[in-house]
Design a protein around this motif. Structure first.
Motif, PDB file in Angstrom:
ATOM      1  N   MET A 143     -10.618  67.294  77.092  1.00  0.00           N
ATOM      2  CA  MET A 143      -9.245  66.788  76.965  1.00  0.00           C
ATOM      3  C   MET A 143      -9.061  66.000  75.672  1.00  0.00           C
ATOM      4  O   MET A 143      -8.092  66.181  74.935  1.00  0.00           O
ATOM      5  CB  MET A 143      -8.899  65.890  78.156  1.00  0.00           C
ATOM      6  CG  MET A 143      -8.468  66.610  79.404  1.00  0.00           C
ATOM      7  SD  MET A 143      -7.924  65.461  80.700  1.00  0.00           S
ATOM      8  CE  MET A 143      -6.317  64.981  80.067  1.00  0.00           C
ATOM      9  N   ARG A 146      -9.334  68.221  72.450  1.00  0.00           N
ATOM     10  CA  ARG A 146      -8.153  69.063  72.231  1.00  0.00           C
ATOM     11  C   ARG A 146      -6.843  68.266  72.287  1.00  0.00           C
ATOM     12  O   ARG A 146      -5.769  68.860  72.188  1.00  0.00           O
ATOM     13  CB  ARG A 146      -8.117  70.182  73.260  1.00  0.00           C
ATOM     14  CG  ARG A 146      -9.284  71.173  73.158  1.00  0.00           C
ATOM     15  CD  ARG A 146      -9.278  71.918  71.836  1.00  0.00           C
ATOM     16  NE  ARG A 146     -10.322  72.921  71.766  1.00  0.00           N
ATOM     17  CZ  ARG A 146     -10.156  74.208  72.041  1.00  0.00           C
ATOM     18  NH1 ARG A 146      -8.951  74.646  72.397  1.00  0.00           N
ATOM     19  NH2 ARG A 146     -11.150  75.061  71.951  1.00  0.00           N
ATOM     20  N   ALA A 148      -5.248  66.854  74.750  1.00  0.00           N
ATOM     21  CA  ALA A 148      -4.406  67.364  75.836  1.00  0.00           C
ATOM     22  C   ALA A 148      -4.053  66.238  76.810  1.00  0.00           C
ATOM     23  O   ALA A 148      -4.837  65.324  77.045  1.00  0.00           O
ATOM     24  CB  ALA A 148      -5.132  68.480  76.582  1.00  0.00           C
ATOM     25  N   LEU A 151      -5.450  68.854  81.771  1.00  0.00           N
ATOM     26  CA  LEU A 151      -6.447  69.922  81.738  1.00  0.00           C
ATOM     27  C   LEU A 151      -6.528  70.539  83.127  1.00  0.00           C
ATOM     28  O   LEU A 151      -6.599  69.826  84.132  1.00  0.00           O
ATOM     29  CB  LEU A 151      -7.814  69.383  81.315  1.00  0.00           C
ATOM     30  CG  LEU A 151      -8.924  70.444  81.186  1.00  0.00           C
ATOM     31  CD1 LEU A 151      -9.856  70.102  80.022  1.00  0.00           C
ATOM     32  CD2 LEU A 151      -9.746  70.576  82.474  1.00  0.00           C
ATOM     33  N   ASN A 185      -2.271  77.611  75.260  1.00  0.00           N
ATOM     34  CA  ASN A 185      -3.039  76.419  74.905  1.00  0.00           C
ATOM     35  C   ASN A 185      -2.620  75.805  73.572  1.00  0.00           C
ATOM     36  O   ASN A 185      -2.946  74.649  73.302  1.00  0.00           O
ATOM     37  CB  ASN A 185      -4.538  76.755  74.858  1.00  0.00           C
ATOM     38  CG  ASN A 185      -5.161  76.808  76.240  1.00  0.00           C
ATOM     39  OD1 ASN A 185      -4.634  76.260  77.198  1.00  0.00           O
ATOM     40  ND2 ASN A 185      -6.292  77.482  76.353  1.00  0.00           N
ATOM     41  N   GLY A 186      -1.919  76.556  72.767  1.00  0.00           N
ATOM     42  CA  GLY A 186      -1.582  76.071  71.436  1.00  0.00           C
ATOM     43  C   GLY A 186      -0.157  75.607  71.251  1.00  0.00           C
ATOM     44  O   GLY A 186       0.192  75.048  70.211  1.00  0.00           O
ATOM     45  N   THR A 188       3.681  74.132  73.431  1.00  0.00           N
ATOM     46  CA  THR A 188       4.215  73.479  74.640  1.00  0.00           C
ATOM     47  C   THR A 188       5.351  74.305  75.240  1.00  0.00           C
ATOM     48  O   THR A 188       6.213  73.767  75.933  1.00  0.00           O
ATOM     49  CB  THR A 188       4.702  72.056  74.321  1.00  0.00           C
ATOM     50  OG1 THR A 188       5.675  72.116  73.273  1.00  0.00           O
ATOM     51  CG2 THR A 188       3.547  71.166  73.907  1.00  0.00           C
ATOM     52  N   LYS A 231       4.892  70.251  79.704  1.00  0.00           N
ATOM     53  CA  LYS A 231       5.265  70.952  78.466  1.00  0.00           C
ATOM     54  C   LYS A 231       6.711  70.665  78.067  1.00  0.00           C
ATOM     55  O   LYS A 231       7.021  70.557  76.873  1.00  0.00           O
ATOM     56  CB  LYS A 231       5.027  72.454  78.624  1.00  0.00           C
ATOM     57  CG  LYS A 231       3.549  72.829  78.656  1.00  0.00           C
ATOM     58  CD  LYS A 231       3.329  74.333  78.575  1.00  0.00           C
ATOM     59  CE  LYS A 231       1.862  74.665  78.400  1.00  0.00           C
ATOM     60  NZ  LYS A 231       1.612  76.103  78.192  1.00  0.00           N
ATOM     61  N   LYS A 236       0.805  68.366  75.748  1.00  0.00           N
ATOM     62  CA  LYS A 236      -0.079  69.530  75.679  1.00  0.00           C
ATOM     63  C   LYS A 236      -0.824  69.731  76.993  1.00  0.00           C
ATOM     64  O   LYS A 236      -1.390  68.793  77.562  1.00  0.00           O
ATOM     65  CB  LYS A 236      -1.087  69.361  74.539  1.00  0.00           C
ATOM     66  CG  LYS A 236      -1.976  70.589  74.328  1.00  0.00           C
ATOM     67  CD  LYS A 236      -2.860  70.430  73.103  1.00  0.00           C
ATOM     68  CE  LYS A 236      -3.708  71.678  72.885  1.00  0.00           C
ATOM     69  NZ  LYS A 236      -4.567  71.547  71.678  1.00  0.00           N
ATOM     70  N   LEU A 238      -3.874  72.075  78.659  1.00  0.00           N
ATOM     71  CA  LEU A 238      -5.009  72.912  78.273  1.00  0.00           C
ATOM     72  C   LEU A 238      -5.531  73.665  79.486  1.00  0.00           C
ATOM     73  O   LEU A 238      -5.889  73.064  80.498  1.00  0.00           O
ATOM     74  CB  LEU A 238      -6.121  72.050  77.669  1.00  0.00           C
ATOM     75  CG  LEU A 238      -7.325  72.808  77.102  1.00  0.00           C
ATOM     76  CD1 LEU A 238      -6.911  73.655  75.895  1.00  0.00           C
ATOM     77  CD2 LEU A 238      -8.431  71.828  76.697  1.00  0.00           C
ATOM     78  N   ALA A 240      -8.558  75.748  80.759  1.00  0.00           N
ATOM     79  CA  ALA A 240      -9.959  75.893  80.393  1.00  0.00           C
ATOM     80  C   ALA A 240     -10.696  76.785  81.380  1.00  0.00           C
ATOM     81  O   ALA A 240     -10.280  76.953  82.533  1.00  0.00           O
ATOM     82  CB  ALA A 240     -10.628  74.520  80.328  1.00  0.00           C
TER      83      ALA A 240
END
Length: 370
Positions: A143, A146, A148, A151, A185-186, A188, A231, A236, A238, A240
């Motif tokens: 987290m 990245r 974030a 997660l 993931n990149g 929002t 978002k 952000k 993530l 995973a």
């Protein structure tokens, strides 16, 4: 036509491999930095209490509190919680309040837990989840790396029941194939969102900013809608690959499998009959079709060796499923059942839609939701 069909399936395989590379794995340990509140709602979970508590006691992250909420269980859940957490100051047991009008059960349970939590980070954790000892450190480390605010991830799913084998691993398949993981993931953008409610870690400050579970009180899809709420506030999220450290034992009977997927599919697709029919046709064409071609190829092989090409579509969908199963700690042999999984999925699509349209409500944990 067979050549074009085969090429399309080849593209699906290639896309799945590339797409999966955008999903980071849990790894490493990281420093202990901040109190983590582990929040577990339980309703009729007596079968899970012992192993759940033992799993939580083995965590190596020291700065934790564990809040366990009994949501009006009708079995021995509450008694077992007191028994197995006795004399361990890290555990607090909460008896849930009556469900208010306009809330779904799990969402309200999570809301009550969040109100009692003191942690800098909150981990919403299902009762059927089991964590490896270093899972908390690994999640926090990822987290922070990245940057974030949330997660989440789909756990490893050990499967033994027939319907489990066909349907439960498809959760990983749908995410790796249908969700553009890079944008998910990149960016929002709420339209690129997937989450699994069994394991959601959030920064408490961000959780409060988005309104927490109170902002999604009526939903059956608490995981996805909570992620979308993050978002929409520019936070952000993530997604995973957590399968190396998080395991989920979702169902105990085939009936539970059926009811669980029934309540999620139609609402999860926005109650869109168009999307249901498109998916039905898509999976029938590309994931049941190769099974139909197999006996044709076998029958004609003795007279025309070129009919070997009819075996390639089946091989490609098996390889696609095999790639995903290998990355998600699933039994690799289940990949050969992909056409049967598609048939089960298609059947559930129609059943979930019919249940929703009849407005009889979806039944889960003894409660009925519209």
């Amino acid at each position: 036509m067979i050549l074009i069909y085969t090429c399309i399936l080849g593209v699906f395989l290639l896309w799945t491999i590339i797409n999966s590379l955008f999903m980071p794995r849990l790894k490493g340990t990281g420093d202990e930095n901040g109190l983590v509140s582990i929040l577990v709602p339980l309703r009729d979970e007596e079968r899970n209490v012992s192993e759940l508590v033992q799993s939580l006691k083995k965590l190596t992250y020291q700065n934790i509190e564990v809040l366990l909420l009994d949501d009006h269980s009708t079995d021995q859940t509450l008694d077992l919680l007191f028994r197995y957490t006795k004399n361990d100051q890290r555990f607090t047991i909460i008896q849930g309040k009556d469900l208010p009008e306009g809330w779904t059960g799990k969402v309200y349970a999570c809301h009550q837990l969040s109100e009692r939590a003191k942690g800098d980070y909150l981990l919403f954790h299902d009762a059927d989840l089991r964590l490896s000892p270093s899972a908390i450190q690994a999640a926090l480390s990822l987290m922070k790396k990245r940057k974030a605010s949330m997660l989440t991830g789909f756990p490893a799913f050990p499967v033994s029941l027939f319907l489990e084998k066909l349907l439960v691993p498809l959760q990983h398949f749908v995410v790796h194939f249908h969700l553009p993981i890079g944008p998910a993931n990149g960016t929002t953008l709420p339209s690129f969102t997937a989450a699994h409610g069994a394991f959601i870690m959030v920064h408490q400050e961000a959780y409060k900013q988005v309104g927490g579970h109170a902002s999604i009180q009526e939903t059956l899809l608490d995981d996805i809608d909570l992620a979308k709420a993050f978002k929409k506030k520019g936070r952000k999220v993530l997604l995973a690959n957590i399968t190396n450290m998080v395991t989920c034992y979702m169902y105990q009977t085939n009936r539970e499998v059926w009811e669980g997927f029934t309540k999620n599919l139609f609402p999860g697709l926005g109650r869109s009959r168009f999307l249901i029919m498109m998916l039905f046709i898509f999976y029938g064409l590309f994931y049941v079709g190769p099974l139909v071609l197999l006996p044709i190829g076998l029958y004609t092989f003795m007279t025309d060796s070129l009919q070997l090409t009819l075996f390639i579509p089946y091989l490609l969908i098996v390889l696609q499923k095999l790639w995903i199963d290998g990355r998600t700690n699933q039994k690799m042999t289940l990949a050969f059942l992909m056409p049967l999984s598609a048939i089960a999925f298609m059947t559930l699509l129609i059943h979930s839609m019919r249940t929703g349209l009849k407005q009889k409500g979806y039944v889960w944990k003894g409660r009925t939701y519209s």
